[in-house]
Design a protein around this motif. Structure first.
Motif, PDB file in Angstrom:
ATOM      1  N   THR A  28       0.835  -1.208   0.000  1.00  0.00           N
ATOM      2  CA  THR A  28       0.000   0.000   0.000  1.00  0.00           C
ATOM      3  C   THR A  28       0.866   1.252   0.000  1.00  0.00           C
ATOM      4  O   THR A  28       0.583   2.210  -0.732  1.00  0.00           O
ATOM      5  CB  THR A  28      -0.945  -0.005   1.222  1.00  0.00           C
ATOM      6  N   ASP A  29       1.942   1.259   0.791  1.00  0.00           N
ATOM      7  CA  ASP A  29       2.869   2.400   0.798  1.00  0.00           C
ATOM      8  C   ASP A  29       3.477   2.615  -0.587  1.00  0.00           C
ATOM      9  O   ASP A  29       3.586   3.741  -1.058  1.00  0.00           O
ATOM     10  CB  ASP A  29       4.009   2.182   1.804  1.00  0.00           C
ATOM     11  N   LEU A  30       3.886   1.512  -1.226  1.00  0.00           N
ATOM     12  CA  LEU A  30       4.488   1.607  -2.551  1.00  0.00           C
ATOM     13  C   LEU A  30       3.466   2.096  -3.575  1.00  0.00           C
ATOM     14  O   LEU A  30       3.768   2.945  -4.416  1.00  0.00           O
ATOM     15  CB  LEU A  30       5.069   0.251  -2.966  1.00  0.00           C
ATOM     16  N   ALA A  31       2.247   1.595  -3.499  1.00  0.00           N
ATOM     17  CA  ALA A  31       1.187   2.047  -4.419  1.00  0.00           C
ATOM     18  C   ALA A  31       0.887   3.527  -4.217  1.00  0.00           C
ATOM     19  O   ALA A  31       0.699   4.268  -5.193  1.00  0.00           O
ATOM     20  CB  ALA A  31      -0.065   1.205  -4.223  1.00  0.00           C
ATOM     21  N   ASP A  32       0.850   3.972  -2.971  1.00  0.00           N
ATOM     22  CA  ASP A  32       0.614   5.393  -2.692  1.00  0.00           C
ATOM     23  C   ASP A  32       1.735   6.261  -3.254  1.00  0.00           C
ATOM     24  O   ASP A  32       1.486   7.335  -3.815  1.00  0.00           O
ATOM     25  CB  ASP A  32       0.460   5.637  -1.193  1.00  0.00           C
ATOM     26  N   ASP A  40      -2.608  12.500 -14.124  1.00  0.00           N
ATOM     27  CA  ASP A  40      -4.006  12.251 -14.498  1.00  0.00           C
ATOM     28  C   ASP A  40      -4.432  10.804 -14.263  1.00  0.00           C
ATOM     29  O   ASP A  40      -5.135  10.214 -15.076  1.00  0.00           O
ATOM     30  CB  ASP A  40      -4.254  12.627 -15.962  1.00  0.00           C
ATOM     31  N   ASP A  41      -3.997  10.215 -13.169  1.00  0.00           N
ATOM     32  CA  ASP A  41      -4.335   8.827 -12.813  1.00  0.00           C
ATOM     33  C   ASP A  41      -3.927   7.819 -13.876  1.00  0.00           C
ATOM     34  O   ASP A  41      -4.523   6.750 -14.001  1.00  0.00           O
ATOM     35  CB  ASP A  41      -5.834   8.676 -12.500  1.00  0.00           C
ATOM     36  N   ASP A  42      -2.916   8.141 -14.663  1.00  0.00           N
ATOM     37  CA  ASP A  42      -2.432   7.213 -15.678  1.00  0.00           C
ATOM     38  C   ASP A  42      -1.508   6.180 -15.027  1.00  0.00           C
ATOM     39  O   ASP A  42      -1.208   6.252 -13.836  1.00  0.00           O
ATOM     40  CB  ASP A  42      -1.694   7.971 -16.788  1.00  0.00           C
ATOM     41  N   THR A  43      -1.034   5.250 -15.787  1.00  0.00           N
ATOM     42  CA  THR A  43      -0.209   4.134 -15.310  1.00  0.00           C
ATOM     43  C   THR A  43       1.116   4.606 -14.740  1.00  0.00           C
ATOM     44  O   THR A  43       1.795   5.451 -15.328  1.00  0.00           O
ATOM     45  CB  THR A  43       0.061   3.164 -16.480  1.00  0.00           C
ATOM     46  N   VAL A  44       1.478   4.020 -13.608  1.00  0.00           N
ATOM     47  CA  VAL A  44       2.803   4.195 -13.026  1.00  0.00           C
ATOM     48  C   VAL A  44       3.358   2.800 -12.761  1.00  0.00           C
ATOM     49  O   VAL A  44       2.661   1.931 -12.233  1.00  0.00           O
ATOM     50  CB  VAL A  44       2.771   5.002 -11.715  1.00  0.00           C
ATOM     51  N   LEU A  45       4.599   2.604 -13.157  1.00  0.00           N
ATOM     52  CA  LEU A  45       5.288   1.347 -12.898  1.00  0.00           C
ATOM     53  C   LEU A  45       6.379   1.592 -11.867  1.00  0.00           C
ATOM     54  O   LEU A  45       7.231   2.454 -12.057  1.00  0.00           O
ATOM     55  CB  LEU A  45       5.930   0.795 -14.175  1.00  0.00           C
ATOM     56  N   ALA A  46       6.339   0.846 -10.774  1.00  0.00           N
ATOM     57  CA  ALA A  46       7.432   0.848  -9.809  1.00  0.00           C
ATOM     58  C   ALA A  46       8.328  -0.312 -10.192  1.00  0.00           C
ATOM     59  O   ALA A  46       7.881  -1.465 -10.259  1.00  0.00           O
ATOM     60  CB  ALA A  46       6.907   0.693  -8.392  1.00  0.00           C
ATOM     61  N   VAL A  58       5.665  -3.307 -10.042  1.00  0.00           N
ATOM     62  CA  VAL A  58       4.365  -3.042  -9.435  1.00  0.00           C
ATOM     63  C   VAL A  58       3.684  -2.028 -10.340  1.00  0.00           C
ATOM     64  O   VAL A  58       4.210  -0.938 -10.564  1.00  0.00           O
ATOM     65  CB  VAL A  58       4.497  -2.504  -7.998  1.00  0.00           C
ATOM     66  N   ARG A  59       2.543  -2.405 -10.867  1.00  0.00           N
ATOM     67  CA  ARG A  59       1.805  -1.523 -11.774  1.00  0.00           C
ATOM     68  C   ARG A  59       0.617  -0.938 -11.031  1.00  0.00           C
ATOM     69  O   ARG A  59      -0.176  -1.664 -10.433  1.00  0.00           O
ATOM     70  CB  ARG A  59       1.317  -2.297 -12.996  1.00  0.00           C
ATOM     71  N   ASP A  64      -7.091   1.615  -8.978  1.00  0.00           N
ATOM     72  CA  ASP A  64      -7.179   0.153  -9.030  1.00  0.00           C
ATOM     73  C   ASP A  64      -6.148  -0.461  -8.098  1.00  0.00           C
ATOM     74  O   ASP A  64      -5.118   0.157  -7.784  1.00  0.00           O
ATOM     75  CB  ASP A  64      -6.925  -0.362 -10.451  1.00  0.00           C
ATOM     76  N   ASP A  65      -6.409  -1.692  -7.690  1.00  0.00           N
ATOM     77  CA  ASP A  65      -5.436  -2.412  -6.874  1.00  0.00           C
ATOM     78  C   ASP A  65      -4.146  -2.574  -7.667  1.00  0.00           C
ATOM     79  O   ASP A  65      -4.180  -2.805  -8.887  1.00  0.00           O
ATOM     80  CB  ASP A  65      -5.957  -3.801  -6.496  1.00  0.00           C
ATOM     81  N   PRO A  66      -3.002  -2.469  -6.998  1.00  0.00           N
ATOM     82  CA  PRO A  66      -1.734  -2.654  -7.702  1.00  0.00           C
ATOM     83  C   PRO A  66      -1.591  -4.092  -8.189  1.00  0.00           C
ATOM     84  O   PRO A  66      -2.076  -5.025  -7.554  1.00  0.00           O
ATOM     85  CB  PRO A  66      -0.674  -2.313  -6.652  1.00  0.00           C
ATOM     86  N   ARG A  67      -0.940  -4.238  -9.315  1.00  0.00           N
ATOM     87  CA  ARG A  67      -0.617  -5.551  -9.877  1.00  0.00           C
ATOM     88  C   ARG A  67       0.883  -5.757  -9.696  1.00  0.00           C
ATOM     89  O   ARG A  67       1.668  -4.832  -9.941  1.00  0.00           O
ATOM     90  CB  ARG A  67      -1.018  -5.601 -11.343  1.00  0.00           C
TER      91      ARG A  67
END
Length: 173
Positions: A28-32, A40-46, A58-59, A64-67
Motif C-alpha cells: 500500500t505504501d508503494l502504491a501510494d 491524471d491517474d495514468d499508469t505508473v510502474l514501480a 508493481v503496476r 485500481d489495486d496494484p498488480r
C-alpha cells in the motif's frame, strides 16, 4: 544493493524518477508513492531490482489495486523489499520474524545458516524459486507474460526498450 525507479506514463511518453524505498513498508505504501507520481491517474510502474538476482514490477493504474510481478520469489524473499512483495502475493505473515534479519537496503545482516535445504520458507511453507504474480501486467504495453518470464540479467533495461523509455530510465540509474 537495489535500484528502484518509478515510470509514470504521460501524454508525452514516460517520465522516470529514482525513488528511495526507505519509508515503504507495505505494498500500500508503494502504491501510494506511485500514485503520487501519476499524471491524471495514468499508469505508473514501480521497478525494483536487486543486482541481477531478481526484479519486481508493481503496476498502479489510478485507484485500481496494484498488480505485482516478481521474477524470482525465493531470491526476492531474502531482501526486505522483495519479501514485502512476496508476502503480499503469497499471503505469508510478515510478522513471522524472518524480516528482522534484513537491513532496509535489502541485504542480510549475517550469513544464513545453510542446512542443505534449497527452499526459502518458514512455518507457512517454502517460497518457490521462479516467477510469482501477474505476468500479464505489461501485456498491453508490449511485453507478454512469456517474454516477461524469460527476462534475466538487465531485465529493467529490456522492459524500458520495449516501452520506448530507455533514455529516461537510464538517466535516473
Amino acid at each position: 544493493m537495489y535500484f528502484a525507479a518509478l515510470l509514470a506514463r504521460t501524454d508525452d511518453g514516460w517520465e522516470a524518477s529514482d525513488t528511495e524505498l526507505d519509508n515503504v513498508e507495505t505494498l500500500t505504501d508503494l502504491a501510494d508513492l506511485a500514485r503520487d507520481r501519476s499524471v491524471d491517474d495514468d499508469t505508473v510502474l514501480a521497478l525494483i531490482e536487486q543486482e541481477d538476482s531478481w526484479f519486481a514490477i508493481v503496476r498502479v493504474d489510478g485507484e485500481d489495486d496494484p498488480r505485482v510481478y516478481v521474477s524470482d520469489a525465493a531470491a526476492a524473499s531474502r531482501s526486505s523489499y522483495g519479501a514485502m512483495l512476496v508476502d503480499e502475493l503469497t499471503g505469508r505473515d510478515e510478522d513471522d520474524g524472518e524480516l528482522d534479519s534484513l537491513d532496509l537496503d535489502g541485504t542480510e545482516d549475517g550469513e544464513p545458516e545453510d542446512d542443505g535445504d534449497d527452499s526459502d520458507g518458514d512455518a507457512d511453507g517454502p517460497v518457490r524459486h521462479g516467477p510469482l504474480g501477474d505476468d500479464a501486467l505489461l501485456a498491453d504495453l508490449g511485453v507478454s507474460g512469456k517474454e516477461l518470464q524469460a527476462l534475466d540479467g538487465d531485465a529493467l533495461s529490456t522492459i524500458a526498450d520495449v516501452l520506448g523509455c530507455t533514455d529516461v530510465l537510464e538517466a535516473v540509474r
